[in-house]
Design a protein around this motif. Structure first.
Motif, PDB file in Angstrom:
ATOM      1  N   VAL A   1       0.841  -1.195   0.000  1.00 40.79           N
ATOM      2  CA  VAL A   1       0.000   0.000   0.000  1.00 40.79           C
ATOM      3  C   VAL A   1       0.876   1.245   0.000  1.00 40.79           C
ATOM      4  CG1 VAL A   1      -1.680   1.333   1.334  1.00 40.79           C
ATOM      5  CG2 VAL A   1      -1.900  -1.154   1.190  1.00 40.79           C
ATOM      6  N   GLN A   2       0.510   2.199  -0.845  1.00 40.94           N
ATOM      7  CA  GLN A   2       1.231   3.467  -0.863  1.00 40.94           C
ATOM      8  C   GLN A   2       0.253   4.631  -0.837  1.00 40.94           C
ATOM      9  OE1 GLN A   2       4.003   3.616  -4.133  1.00 40.94           O
ATOM     10  NE2 GLN A   2       5.490   2.360  -3.050  1.00 40.94           N
ATOM     11  N   LEU A   3       0.570   5.603  -0.020  1.00 49.72           N
ATOM     12  CA  LEU A   3      -0.149   6.873  -0.003  1.00 49.72           C
ATOM     13  C   LEU A   3       0.870   7.961  -0.336  1.00 49.72           C
ATOM     14  CD1 LEU A   3      -2.236   6.478   3.297  1.00 49.72           C
ATOM     15  CD2 LEU A   3      -2.949   5.963   0.967  1.00 49.72           C
ATOM     16  N   ALA A   4       0.580   8.747  -1.349  1.00 49.29           N
ATOM     17  CA  ALA A   4       1.540   9.755  -1.802  1.00 49.29           C
ATOM     18  C   ALA A   4       0.897  11.126  -1.786  1.00 49.29           C
ATOM     19  CB  ALA A   4       2.029   9.411  -3.205  1.00 49.29           C
ATOM     20  N   GLU A   5       1.396  11.978  -0.885  1.00 45.64           N
ATOM     21  CA  GLU A   5       0.877  13.341  -0.791  1.00 45.64           C
ATOM     22  C   GLU A   5       1.597  14.259  -1.765  1.00 45.64           C
ATOM     23  OE1 GLU A   5       1.151  11.753   3.542  1.00 45.64           O
ATOM     24  OE2 GLU A   5       2.381  11.760   1.722  1.00 45.64           O
ATOM     25  N   SER A   6       0.888  15.279  -2.198  1.00 37.90           N
ATOM     26  CA  SER A   6       1.479  16.313  -3.046  1.00 37.90           C
ATOM     27  C   SER A   6       0.691  17.600  -2.855  1.00 37.90           C
ATOM     28  CB  SER A   6       1.473  15.900  -4.518  1.00 37.90           C
ATOM     29  OG  SER A   6       0.143  15.697  -4.966  1.00 37.90           O
ATOM     30  N   GLY A   7       1.260  18.702  -3.326  1.00 40.40           N
ATOM     31  CA  GLY A   7       0.540  19.974  -3.300  1.00 40.40           C
ATOM     32  C   GLY A   7       0.991  20.952  -2.240  1.00 40.40           C
ATOM     33  N   GLY A   8       1.922  20.541  -1.388  1.00 43.40           N
ATOM     34  CA  GLY A   8       2.412  21.461  -0.384  1.00 43.40           C
ATOM     35  C   GLY A   8       3.287  22.540  -0.997  1.00 43.40           C
TER      36      GLY A   8
ATOM     37  N   TYR B   1       0.266  15.113   6.427  1.00 42.43           N
ATOM     38  CA  TYR B   1       0.272  13.690   6.111  1.00 42.43           C
ATOM     39  C   TYR B   1      -1.136  13.196   5.813  1.00 42.43           C
ATOM     40  CZ  TYR B   1       4.822  13.719   8.467  1.00 42.43           C
ATOM     41  OH  TYR B   1       6.119  13.972   8.845  1.00 42.43           O
ATOM     42  N   CYS B   2      -1.187  12.215   4.931  1.00 39.18           N
ATOM     43  CA  CYS B   2      -2.404  11.476   4.655  1.00 39.18           C
ATOM     44  C   CYS B   2      -2.269  10.096   5.297  1.00 39.18           C
ATOM     45  CB  CYS B   2      -2.567  11.354   3.144  1.00 39.18           C
ATOM     46  SG  CYS B   2      -3.894  10.310   2.585  1.00 39.18           S
TER      47      CYS B   2
ATOM     48  N   LYS C   1       4.310   9.897   3.211  1.00 38.87           N
ATOM     49  CA  LYS C   1       5.565  10.459   3.717  1.00 38.87           C
ATOM     50  C   LYS C   1       5.454  11.935   4.051  1.00 38.87           C
ATOM     51  CE  LYS C   1       8.438   7.067   1.347  1.00 38.87           C
ATOM     52  NZ  LYS C   1       9.519   6.830   0.377  1.00 38.87           N
ATOM     53  N   GLY C   2       4.366  12.550   3.676  1.00 41.59           N
ATOM     54  CA  GLY C   2       4.121  13.932   4.049  1.00 41.59           C
ATOM     55  C   GLY C   2       4.510  14.930   2.982  1.00 41.59           C
ATOM     56  N   THR C   3       3.888  16.103   3.057  1.00 40.43           N
ATOM     57  CA  THR C   3       4.218  17.220   2.172  1.00 40.43           C
ATOM     58  C   THR C   3       4.254  18.483   3.032  1.00 40.43           C
ATOM     59  OG1 THR C   3       3.607  18.371   0.122  1.00 40.43           O
ATOM     60  CG2 THR C   3       1.788  17.657   1.519  1.00 40.43           C
ATOM     61  N   PRO C   4       5.318  19.279   2.917  1.00 40.44           N
ATOM     62  CA  PRO C   4       5.444  20.447   3.794  1.00 40.44           C
ATOM     63  C   PRO C   4       4.620  21.633   3.313  1.00 40.44           C
ATOM     64  CG  PRO C   4       7.373  20.251   2.405  1.00 40.44           C
ATOM     65  CD  PRO C   4       6.513  19.066   2.095  1.00 40.44           C
TER      66      PRO C   4
ATOM     67  N   ARG D   1      -1.289  16.720  10.538  1.00 44.41           N
ATOM     68  CA  ARG D   1      -0.133  17.584  10.383  1.00 44.41           C
ATOM     69  C   ARG D   1       0.735  17.512  11.631  1.00 44.41           C
ATOM     70  NH1 ARG D   1      -3.176  23.478  10.639  1.00 44.41           N
ATOM     71  NH2 ARG D   1      -3.648  23.464  12.882  1.00 44.41           N
ATOM     72  N   GLN D   2       2.009  17.836  11.412  1.00 45.07           N
ATOM     73  CA  GLN D   2       2.948  17.869  12.523  1.00 45.07           C
ATOM     74  C   GLN D   2       3.863  19.068  12.349  1.00 45.07           C
ATOM     75  OE1 GLN D   2       5.135  14.245  13.195  1.00 45.07           O
ATOM     76  NE2 GLN D   2       5.556  14.833  15.303  1.00 45.07           N
TER      77      GLN D   2
END
Length: 128
Positions: free
Chosen positions: A2-9, A95-96, A120-123, A38-39
């Protein structure tokens, strides 16, 4: 796997908007509820918004209610977070995450580390 990939930060001025995306793969998309977290530096990870993709029901924490909107495109296996009226205190890594077979309300009641899968998160940086 399973992969979750964030983008748009990215970098945005206070009062501006961003839309984050979370693309899910190798997962039965509709079987999961998704959340955005978020962190910020030196702080614990916090949940913000949740969506049950099987029925579209959403939940928000008070920190973002009225400013952020979570949505999903089930045909694209993608979850979004539209963030409006951004504030400097929204600066964080976003993060998602996904959790199996819970409602959005149930997912929101979980401690963050009980989610099943993470991206893995997007800043996101909001300047004054």
């Amino acid at each position: 796997e399973v992969q979750l990939a964030e983008s748009g930060g990215g970098l945005v001025q206070a009062g501006g908007s961003l839309r984050l995306s979370c693309a899910a793969s190798q997962i039965t998309f509709d079987d999961y509820t998704y959340g955005w977290f978020r962190q910020a530096p030196g702080k614990e990870r916090e949940g913000l918004a949740y969506i049950s993709t099987s029925n579209g029901i959403t939940r928000y924490t008070d920190a973002v209610k009225g400013r952020f909107t979570i949505s999903s495109d089930n045909a694209k296996n993608t979850v979004y977070l539209q963030m409006n009226r951004l504030k400097p205190e929204d600066t964080a890594v976003y993060y998602c995450a996904a959790v199996w077979a819970l409602t959005a309300a149930q997912a929101m009641s979980l401690r963050w580390d009980r989610m099943d899968y993470w991206g893995k998160g997007t800043p996101v940086t909001v300047s004054r």
